[in-house]
Design an enzyme around this catalytic site. Structure first.
Site, short mmCIF file in Angstrom:
data_model
loop_
_atom_site.label_atom_id
_atom_site.label_comp_id
_atom_site.label_asym_id
_atom_site.label_seq_id
_atom_site.Cartn_x
_atom_site.Cartn_y
_atom_site.Cartn_z
N ARG A 1 -1.74 -5.55 -8.42
CA ARG A 1 -0.67 -6.50 -8.11
C ARG A 1 -0.47 -7.47 -9.25
NH1 ARG A 1 -3.41 -8.05 -2.51
NH2 ARG A 1 -5.05 -8.18 -4.04
N HIS B 1 0.84 -1.21 0.00
CA HIS B 1 0.00 0.00 0.00
C HIS B 1 0.87 1.26 0.00
CE1 HIS B 1 -3.09 -2.64 2.21
NE2 HIS B 1 -3.65 -2.36 1.03
N SER C 1 -3.20 -7.66 2.68
CA SER C 1 -3.45 -7.55 4.12
C SER C 1 -3.86 -8.89 4.70
CB SER C 1 -4.54 -6.50 4.38
OG SER C 1 -4.09 -5.22 4.00
N LYS D 1 -16.36 -7.82 4.66
CA LYS D 1 -15.18 -8.34 5.34
C LYS D 1 -15.36 -8.17 6.85
CE LYS D 1 -11.89 -7.22 1.66
NZ LYS D 1 -10.65 -6.51 1.34
#
Length: 160
Positions: free
Chosen positions: A91, A18, A129, A42
């Site tokens: 990514r 990040h 994460s 989440k």
């Protein structure tokens, strides 16, 4: 005219991946709003307030960064801070399909806000994460994945 961008995410927790995106975006835009969202799909480890505090700590040396939170539609939030851009990190190719859908919807909702994609540094292409939390839960080495402040916060959530 000041160029303002929003870098949205759940940041649960913020990682070096990040920070790579944020640091690079901060070189392009005059102001960056790191906007922490509470993703209802989440179950976060850290509260929004804890995430915001960690982000403030690890970005304190980037003068054009502001940390905020929002609820609702991202484009509506971006308009409230006068942002003309949304910055998203990619990514892998697998990220692109999802991000393309979100970008297309955002463009439909507000044609005045552009989305910019920044490819993450190769050394962080695997990093998420979720992976960091899993490794931390089992007391694995995470010092190369997150800043020291985040490592300490994770260690407090998963005591030995």
């Amino acid at each position: 005219m000041t160029s303002i961008a929003v870098v949205p995410g759940s940041f649960d927790p913020i990682t070096y991946g990040h920070l790579d995106i944020i640091t690079r975006a901060a070189k392009v835009f005059d102001e960056i709003y790191i906007s922490v969202l509470n993703n209802s799909s989440k179950s976060p480890l850290f509260t929004v307030e804890e995430r915001m505090e960690l982000i403030k700590q690890v970005t304190k040396d980037i003068p054009n960064v502001k940390v905020d939170t929002f609820h609702g539609l991202l484009v509506e939030y971006a308009a409230t801070v006068n942002a003309s851009a949304i910055v998203r990190g990619l990514r892998a190719v697998s990220d692109f399909e999802y991000e393309m859908q979100i970008t297309s919807m955002n463009r439909l909702l507000d044609k005045g806000i552009e989305t910019f994609f920044i490819m993450t540094n190769n050394q962080y292409s695997f990093l998420s994460s979720s992976i960091v939390k899993e490794v931390a839960q089992y007391h694995g080495e995470i010092s190369e994945l997150v800043p020291p402040e985040v490592e300490e916060a994770l260690n407090s959530k998963f005591p030995k």
